[in-house]
Each structure stands twice: as C-alpha cells, then as structure tokens.
Design a protein around this motif. Structure first.
Motif, PDB file in Angstrom:
ATOM      1  N   LYS A  22      -0.384  -5.296   3.990  1.00 21.46           N
ATOM      2  CA  LYS A  22      -1.666  -5.898   3.626  1.00 21.46           C
ATOM      3  C   LYS A  22      -2.640  -4.833   3.116  1.00 21.46           C
ATOM      4  CE  LYS A  22      -4.645  -6.953   6.806  1.00 21.46           C
ATOM      5  NZ  LYS A  22      -5.305  -7.601   7.972  1.00 21.46           N
ATOM      6  N   TYR A  23      -2.745  -3.728   3.833  1.00 21.18           N
ATOM      7  CA  TYR A  23      -3.680  -2.672   3.426  1.00 21.18           C
ATOM      8  C   TYR A  23      -3.249  -2.008   2.123  1.00 21.18           C
ATOM      9  CZ  TYR A  23      -6.003  -3.066   7.941  1.00 21.18           C
ATOM     10  OH  TYR A  23      -6.702  -3.543   9.028  1.00 21.18           O
ATOM     11  N   MET A  24      -1.933  -1.931   1.885  1.00 18.90           N
ATOM     12  CA  MET A  24      -1.447  -1.345   0.635  1.00 18.90           C
ATOM     13  C   MET A  24      -1.509  -2.346  -0.516  1.00 18.90           C
ATOM     14  SD  MET A  24       1.669   1.244   1.614  1.00 18.90           S
ATOM     15  CE  MET A  24       2.609   0.192   2.727  1.00 18.90           C
ATOM     16  N   ASP A  25      -1.814  -3.601  -0.176  1.00 15.31           N
ATOM     17  CA  ASP A  25      -1.955  -4.659  -1.176  1.00 15.31           C
ATOM     18  C   ASP A  25      -0.658  -4.882  -1.950  1.00 15.31           C
ATOM     19  OD1 ASP A  25      -3.282  -6.701  -2.485  1.00 15.31           O
ATOM     20  OD2 ASP A  25      -4.077  -5.384  -4.055  1.00 15.31           O
ATOM     21  N   ILE A  26       0.435  -4.913  -1.199  1.00 15.38           N
ATOM     22  CA  ILE A  26       1.753  -5.212  -1.770  1.00 15.38           C
ATOM     23  C   ILE A  26       2.466  -6.186  -0.847  1.00 15.38           C
ATOM     24  CG2 ILE A  26       2.028  -3.029  -3.020  1.00 15.38           C
ATOM     25  CD1 ILE A  26       3.691  -2.006  -0.694  1.00 15.38           C
ATOM     26  N   SER A  27       3.522  -6.814  -1.346  1.00 17.09           N
ATOM     27  CA  SER A  27       4.299  -7.723  -0.509  1.00 17.09           C
ATOM     28  C   SER A  27       5.157  -6.926   0.472  1.00 17.09           C
ATOM     29  CB  SER A  27       5.206  -8.595  -1.380  1.00 17.09           C
ATOM     30  OG  SER A  27       6.215  -7.800  -1.983  1.00 17.09           O
ATOM     31  N   LYS A  28       5.569  -7.572   1.552  1.00 20.25           N
ATOM     32  CA  LYS A  28       6.437  -6.898   2.517  1.00 20.25           C
ATOM     33  C   LYS A  28       7.756  -6.515   1.854  1.00 20.25           C
ATOM     34  CE  LYS A  28       6.910  -8.441   6.656  1.00 20.25           C
ATOM     35  NZ  LYS A  28       7.150  -9.349   7.801  1.00 20.25           N
ATOM     36  N   ALA A  29       8.253  -7.386   0.974  1.00 23.15           N
ATOM     37  CA  ALA A  29       9.524  -7.099   0.301  1.00 23.15           C
ATOM     38  C   ALA A  29       9.418  -5.816  -0.527  1.00 23.15           C
ATOM     39  CB  ALA A  29       9.920  -8.268  -0.585  1.00 23.15           C
ATOM     40  N   THR A  30       8.295  -5.689  -1.239  1.00 22.73           N
ATOM     41  CA  THR A  30       8.090  -4.476  -2.038  1.00 22.73           C
ATOM     42  C   THR A  30       7.953  -3.253  -1.137  1.00 22.73           C
ATOM     43  OG1 THR A  30       7.002  -5.720  -3.793  1.00 22.73           O
ATOM     44  CG2 THR A  30       6.580  -3.347  -3.712  1.00 22.73           C
ATOM     45  N   MET A  31       7.217  -3.383  -0.063  1.00 27.88           N
ATOM     46  CA  MET A  31       7.011  -2.261   0.851  1.00 27.88           C
ATOM     47  C   MET A  31       8.343  -1.753   1.420  1.00 27.88           C
ATOM     48  SD  MET A  31       4.752  -2.044   4.340  1.00 27.88           S
ATOM     49  CE  MET A  31       5.835  -3.224   5.167  1.00 27.88           C
ATOM     50  N   TYR A  32       9.209  -2.699   1.805  1.00 26.20           N
ATOM     51  CA  TYR A  32      10.478  -2.304   2.427  1.00 26.20           C
ATOM     52  C   TYR A  32      11.454  -1.686   1.418  1.00 26.20           C
ATOM     53  CZ  TYR A  32       9.552  -4.087   7.094  1.00 26.20           C
ATOM     54  OH  TYR A  32       9.046  -4.271   8.359  1.00 26.20           O
ATOM     55  N   LYS A  33      11.168  -1.815   0.132  1.00 26.11           N
ATOM     56  CA  LYS A  33      11.985  -1.112  -0.864  1.00 26.11           C
ATOM     57  C   LYS A  33      11.746   0.397  -0.781  1.00 26.11           C
ATOM     58  CE  LYS A  33      12.216  -4.756  -4.412  1.00 26.11           C
ATOM     59  NZ  LYS A  33      11.805  -5.111  -5.794  1.00 26.11           N
ATOM     60  N   TYR A  34      10.554   0.772  -0.312  1.00 22.66           N
ATOM     61  CA  TYR A  34      10.170   2.184  -0.284  1.00 22.66           C
ATOM     62  C   TYR A  34      10.093   2.759   1.121  1.00 22.66           C
ATOM     63  CZ  TYR A  34       8.882   1.190  -5.111  1.00 22.66           C
ATOM     64  OH  TYR A  34       8.907   0.811  -6.436  1.00 22.66           O
ATOM     65  N   PHE A  35       9.756   1.921   2.091  1.00 25.48           N
ATOM     66  CA  PHE A  35       9.567   2.414   3.461  1.00 25.48           C
ATOM     67  C   PHE A  35      10.346   1.538   4.435  1.00 25.48           C
ATOM     68  CE2 PHE A  35       5.537   3.118   1.135  1.00 25.48           C
ATOM     69  CZ  PHE A  35       5.546   4.507   1.119  1.00 25.48           C
ATOM     70  N   ALA A  36      11.291   2.152   5.111  1.00 27.97           N
ATOM     71  CA  ALA A  36      12.104   1.401   6.070  1.00 27.97           C
ATOM     72  C   ALA A  36      11.422   1.290   7.426  1.00 27.97           C
ATOM     73  CB  ALA A  36      13.470   2.067   6.228  1.00 27.97           C
ATOM     74  N   SER A  37      10.435   2.143   7.679  1.00 24.88           N
ATOM     75  CA  SER A  37       9.790   2.154   8.993  1.00 24.88           C
ATOM     76  C   SER A  37       8.379   2.701   8.881  1.00 24.88           C
ATOM     77  CB  SER A  37      10.589   3.026   9.969  1.00 24.88           C
ATOM     78  OG  SER A  37      10.539   4.380   9.549  1.00 24.88           O
ATOM     79  N   LYS A  38       7.634   2.540   9.965  1.00 24.18           N
ATOM     80  CA  LYS A  38       6.283   3.089  10.024  1.00 24.18           C
ATOM     81  C   LYS A  38       6.316   4.611   9.970  1.00 24.18           C
ATOM     82  CE  LYS A  38       3.968   2.675  13.896  1.00 24.18           C
ATOM     83  NZ  LYS A  38       3.159   2.072  14.984  1.00 24.18           N
ATOM     84  N   THR A  39       7.361   5.197  10.528  1.00 27.39           N
ATOM     85  CA  THR A  39       7.495   6.656  10.497  1.00 27.39           C
ATOM     86  C   THR A  39       7.560   7.166   9.067  1.00 27.39           C
ATOM     87  OG1 THR A  39       8.625   6.716  12.638  1.00 27.39           O
ATOM     88  CG2 THR A  39       8.950   8.606  11.175  1.00 27.39           C
TER      89      THR A  39
END
Length: 217
Positions: A22-39
């Motif tokens: 939400k804060y990055m203003d992207i979908s979760k699907a898009t986020m998980y393409k680049y980041f697998a975890s909070k770490t």
C-alpha cells in the motif's frame, strides 16, 4: 523510498507486507515479483539509504579549511566561512531527520547487520564533518570545540525541535526555533570577528526544510 516516512516513525518490525504494498503504491502481486519477504524490503531500503549517505550526503559536507594563518577577516572571508558552516549544519540536521531514534533502535534489534552497515556510512559523514571543524579550529576561525560533542548536541536538540507538543508548550514555531538554535550554535562555534550576521540564506533553507517535512509526513 515511499516506505521511508513509515519506517522513520514505526521502524520495520510493525510493517506488514500488505501495508508495504500500500505504501509503495503497487499491487501485492507486483511487490512479490521483487520482494519475497519483509527482510528483502528492509535490505533494499537500507542499501539505497547507505548509498545516498555515502555519495550525496558525503558530497554535501564542506571541505576542510585552508591551513594558512589568518589575520583580520574581510567581509568576503566572513561570508565564505559562514556559508561553509551552514553547509555543515544542514548536513547534521539532515542526518538527524532521516535517522530517527525509532528507526535506529528497531533496525539494531531486528536487523543488526543492516544497522551496522548504515552506521558505517553515517560515521564517514561524521568523520568528514569532524575534520571540517578541526580545520576551522586550527586556523583560528572556530573556538577549540570538541567536534563530536557539537554533532551530538545538534542531533539531540534538533530532534527535540521536531516535537510539535514541545513547540506548542514553548509557544514558538518550528522555523523560529530552528533560527534561534542556529544562531546560538554559531555563537558557540565562531570567534566573534569571524561571525557574519546575514542569516537570510539559512532562513530560506528552513522554509524549504519545513515544507519538505510536511510533504514527507
């Protein structure tokens, strides 16, 4: 970097992946393409900030002063040395603004390796600032102050000046508090004959800084 305002206030521990998207203003699907975890998000953000500190912030630090002995200063010399001091002051408060106590404490507890990497980059900036002040002492522009105590003082007081409750209790605006603080620091650092009373440039900077803080929030 859109996450920076959140982690500045809350650290990484409380961040959920849904909120990160939400804060990055992207979908979760898009986020998980680049980041697998909070770490991985934390690693990316801190790496970018370390790069910013190591390159841009370090470049903003004023150079060391000339080792040549000085006599009675001219107006141009006073202006030059006061402008270089303003650069040092700006960099010091910039470090304090971005590196909040909450962020630093949370990072040290949750990701000590990242905390150490960030601390190393910040230390390079502080070392360069200390060298600047030591050079000013050597040529007689500055009082023989302890540069590390100066940096700590500015850091602690600036953090206090960001507290809206404290400002309200003192019946003072943030801009006026910053101006008064800056002037008091100048009197602590400079020998009187090297002081330049024209603070119009730093006052304009404070306007920009405060506007940037509000946008950052």
């Amino acid at each position: 970097m859109r996450l920076m305002p959140y982690v500045n206030k809350n650290g990484f521990s409380s961040l959920k992946m849904d909120d990160a998207a939400k804060y990055m203003d992207i979908s979760k699907a898009t986020m998980y393409k680049y980041f697998a975890s909070k770490t991985e998000i934390a690693e990316c953000l801190i790496d970018k900030f370390v790069l910013y500190v190591s390159n841009q912030m370090l470049a903003e630090a004023p150079p060391t002063m000339s080792p040549e002995p000085l006599s009675q200063p001219s107006a141009e010399e006073r202006k030059f040395y006061n402008e270089s001091f303003a650069r040092a002051f700006k960099l010091t408060i910039k470090l304090s603004f971005y590196l909040t106590d909450v962020l630093l404490q949370d990072l040290n507890a949750a990701y000590p390796d990242l905390s150490a990497k960030l601390a190393q980059a910040v230390e390079l900036c502080k070392n360069k600032l200390a060298e600047y002040f030591d050079s000013g002492i050597a040529i007689g522009v500055f009082y023989p102050i302890n540069a590390r105590i100066y940096l700590t003082q500015v850091d602690l007081v600036f953090r206090k000046l960001l507290d809206p409750k404290w400002l309200m209790l003192q019946n003072i605006t943030m801009k006026q508090a910053l101006i008064d603080f800056y002037k008091s620091i100048k009197h602590q650092v400079f020998y009187e004959k090297w002081m330049d009373d024209d603070d119009s440039a730093i006052e304009a900077y404070f306007d920009t800084l405060i506007a940037g803080m509000r946008a950052f929030d």
